[in-house]
Design an enzyme around this catalytic site. Structure first.
Site, PDB file in Angstrom:
ATOM      1  N   GLN A  74      31.676  39.630  47.334  1.00  0.00           N
ATOM      2  CA  GLN A  74      32.981  39.047  47.668  1.00  0.00           C
ATOM      3  C   GLN A  74      33.664  38.551  46.400  1.00  0.00           C
ATOM      4  O   GLN A  74      33.546  37.388  46.042  1.00  0.00           O
ATOM      5  CB  GLN A  74      32.744  37.889  48.652  1.00  0.00           C
ATOM      6  CG  GLN A  74      33.986  37.265  49.187  1.00  0.00           C
ATOM      7  CD  GLN A  74      34.642  38.101  50.235  1.00  0.00           C
ATOM      8  OE1 GLN A  74      33.990  38.783  50.995  1.00  0.00           O
ATOM      9  NE2 GLN A  74      35.948  38.069  50.279  1.00  0.00           N
ATOM     10  N   PHE A  75      34.385  39.444  45.717  1.00  0.00           N
ATOM     11  CA  PHE A  75      35.023  39.056  44.461  1.00  0.00           C
ATOM     12  C   PHE A  75      36.059  37.967  44.659  1.00  0.00           C
ATOM     13  O   PHE A  75      36.342  37.185  43.754  1.00  0.00           O
ATOM     14  CB  PHE A  75      35.635  40.272  43.740  1.00  0.00           C
ATOM     15  CG  PHE A  75      36.968  40.699  44.270  1.00  0.00           C
ATOM     16  CD1 PHE A  75      38.138  40.215  43.710  1.00  0.00           C
ATOM     17  CD2 PHE A  75      37.058  41.604  45.323  1.00  0.00           C
ATOM     18  CE1 PHE A  75      39.376  40.615  44.189  1.00  0.00           C
ATOM     19  CE2 PHE A  75      38.278  42.010  45.805  1.00  0.00           C
ATOM     20  CZ  PHE A  75      39.450  41.515  45.242  1.00  0.00           C
ATOM     21  N   THR A  76      36.623  37.848  45.855  1.00  0.00           N
ATOM     22  CA  THR A  76      37.676  36.859  46.093  1.00  0.00           C
ATOM     23  C   THR A  76      37.165  35.420  46.032  1.00  0.00           C
ATOM     24  O   THR A  76      37.968  34.495  45.998  1.00  0.00           O
ATOM     25  CB  THR A  76      38.382  37.100  47.443  1.00  0.00           C
ATOM     26  OG1 THR A  76      37.434  36.966  48.498  1.00  0.00           O
ATOM     27  CG2 THR A  76      39.024  38.479  47.480  1.00  0.00           C
TER      28      THR A  76
END
Length: 149
Positions: A82-84
């Site tokens: 989950q890069f966010t």
């Protein structure tokens, strides 16, 4: 590395678009019953050692029913990149992703977390890196905690 950990009574991740070139759609990872759904973010400077540290923390964190850990009750984990988690929305109306590591750095480190968890004896399911995913879960509690290593 940053992880959002949710205690769940089941969770799954479905790929709805195979535009990432990995092919296929449908459920790619699922856990049934008590376990953890873990969203993992990677930032610049993260290392395989930090991935191993995060894996140990996830395996031993006493957040399940009765203050048990996954290692105590052999509970499964669903790990999703989950890069966010490294988004920054403090200024303006659009988040920036500058703190998120690029895919070629992040993917092997998320894979390392999974590898280390499995080496500890964990049953681990995953999402598909870079795919358009839908995560479904039943949060037990609700219980959500943020861990950084």
């Amino acid at each position: 590395m940053r992880a959002v950990i949710q205690r769940v009574d089941g969770a799954s991740v479905t790929v709805t678009d195979s535009a990432d070139g990995s092919g296929g759609s449908g459920v790619v990872g699922e856990i049934v019953g008590e376990g953890l759904c873990v969203l993992v973010g990677v930032t610049h400077g993260d290392t395989p050692e930090k991935a191993a540290q995060l894996a140990r923390k996830l395996w031993s964190l006493r957040v399940l029913e009765g203050e048990k850990s996954c290692s105590d009750v052999n509970a499964p984990l669903l790990v999703i990149s989950q890069f966010t988690l490294y988004g920054d929305a403090r200024k303006g109306r659009r988040p920036t992703w500058n703190a998120a590591a690029p895919g070629e750095v992040a993917e092997p480190l998320v894979d390392e977390v999974v590898k280390q968890l499995r080496a500890l004896g964990a049953q681990v399911e995953t999402g598909r890196f870079g795919a358009d995913m839908r995560v479904s879960l039943t949060n037990h509690g609700p219980f959500t905690v943020l861990v950084e290593v």
